[in-house]
Design an enzyme around this catalytic site. Sequence first.
Site, short mmCIF file in Angstrom:
data_model
loop_
_atom_site.label_atom_id
_atom_site.label_comp_id
_atom_site.label_asym_id
_atom_site.label_seq_id
_atom_site.Cartn_x
_atom_site.Cartn_y
_atom_site.Cartn_z
N HIS A 72 43.94 -33.94 2.90
CA HIS A 72 43.12 -33.77 4.10
C HIS A 72 41.99 -34.82 4.13
O HIS A 72 41.70 -35.41 5.17
CB HIS A 72 42.46 -32.38 4.12
CG HIS A 72 43.41 -31.23 4.23
ND1 HIS A 72 43.39 -30.15 3.38
CD2 HIS A 72 44.41 -30.97 5.12
CE1 HIS A 72 44.31 -29.28 3.73
NE2 HIS A 72 44.97 -29.75 4.78
N LYS B 246 47.59 -16.33 9.09
CA LYS B 246 48.02 -16.99 7.84
C LYS B 246 47.47 -16.28 6.61
O LYS B 246 47.77 -16.69 5.50
CB LYS B 246 47.56 -18.46 7.84
CG LYS B 246 48.52 -19.42 8.49
CD LYS B 246 48.24 -20.85 7.99
CE LYS B 246 49.29 -21.85 8.42
NZ LYS B 246 48.98 -23.21 7.96
N ARG C 165 52.79 -35.66 6.94
CA ARG C 165 53.14 -36.05 5.57
C ARG C 165 54.58 -36.52 5.51
O ARG C 165 54.89 -37.64 5.18
CB ARG C 165 52.96 -34.86 4.63
CG ARG C 165 51.53 -34.50 4.39
CD ARG C 165 51.41 -33.11 3.87
NE ARG C 165 51.77 -32.16 4.91
CZ ARG C 165 51.58 -30.86 4.83
NH1 ARG C 165 51.09 -30.34 3.74
NH2 ARG C 165 51.88 -30.08 5.83
N SER D 126 47.94 -27.30 0.89
CA SER D 126 47.05 -26.26 0.36
C SER D 126 47.86 -25.19 -0.35
O SER D 126 47.43 -24.65 -1.37
CB SER D 126 46.26 -25.61 1.51
OG SER D 126 45.46 -26.57 2.16
P1 ADP Z 1 47.33 -25.88 9.71
O1 ADP Z 1 47.36 -24.40 9.41
O2 ADP Z 1 46.69 -26.20 11.03
O3 ADP Z 1 48.64 -26.58 9.52
P2 ADP Z 1 46.42 -27.23 7.31
O4 ADP Z 1 45.09 -27.05 6.65
O5 ADP Z 1 47.62 -26.83 6.55
O6 ADP Z 1 46.27 -26.45 8.67
O7 ADP Z 1 46.59 -28.73 7.75
C1 ADP Z 1 45.71 -29.36 8.65
C2 ADP Z 1 46.26 -30.71 9.04
O8 ADP Z 1 46.27 -31.58 7.91
C3 ADP Z 1 47.72 -30.68 9.54
O9 ADP Z 1 47.86 -31.69 10.52
C4 ADP Z 1 48.52 -31.05 8.32
O10 ADP Z 1 49.75 -31.65 8.66
C5 ADP Z 1 47.58 -32.05 7.68
N1 ADP Z 1 47.78 -32.16 6.24
C6 ADP Z 1 47.92 -31.17 5.33
N2 ADP Z 1 48.11 -31.67 4.08
C7 ADP Z 1 48.09 -33.01 4.22
C8 ADP Z 1 48.27 -34.09 3.31
N3 ADP Z 1 48.54 -33.91 2.03
N4 ADP Z 1 48.20 -35.33 3.81
C9 ADP Z 1 47.98 -35.52 5.13
N5 ADP Z 1 47.82 -34.58 6.04
C10 ADP Z 1 47.88 -33.33 5.60
#
Ligand code: ADP
Length: 168
Positions: A18, A42, A94, A132
């Site tokens: 992130h 979630k 990703r 995460s």
């Molecule tokens: P959500 O529940 O909205 O998917 P996340 O916290 O899982 O929330 O992810 C937020 C954003 O960050 C999403 O666009 C996700 O694809 C992106 N994201 C999550 N992990 C990574 C990573 N390792 N590298 C790049 N982007 C990521």
Amino acid sequence: MIKKAIYPGTFDPVTLGHLDIVKRGIEIFQELIIGIAENPKKKPLFSLEERKEMFEESLKEMGLYSKVKVKTFNSLLVEFAKEEGAVAILRGIRIISDMDHEFTMASINRKLYPEIETVFLMPSDEYAYLSSSVVREIAFYGGDVSQFVTEFVERKLKEKIARIKGAV
Ligand code: ADP
């Protein structure tokens, strides 16, 4: 006009993936707001306030704190974006399998609020498989997450898992 973007997510917890997207985002937009979604469906491990604190402390650790604002929201993303006066929603892609879900969300958001653009950024290769949920899983079984999260998040994860395991 100031080009402001929202980077929304659950961030349960924030990972170096992130933060990689944040670093790229601030090179493109003049203002970047992290929008932490409450997302009760979630069933997040961390409360909304804990997720906000972890994001802020991680930004401080990485020297990015002055460049970004962290906010929480519990409404439709497009409503939050409108209130903030954002021109774009930033999302990270990703691996190809992310596209399915992200394209659906982006096209729905475009229908709800055509003025807003969704911008997709790719993280550095080393974070391509990082999420995460992977971090939570490793931490739950006592594995080392230091290469995936900041020191502050690592500490919070240890505390949280110890509390959960102590309660059962
Ligand atoms: P959500 O529940 O909205 O998917 P996340 O916290 O899982 O929330 O992810 C937020 C954003 O960050 C999403 O666009 C996700 O694809 C992106 N994201 C999550 N992990 C990574 C990573 N390792 N590298 C790049 N982007 C990521």
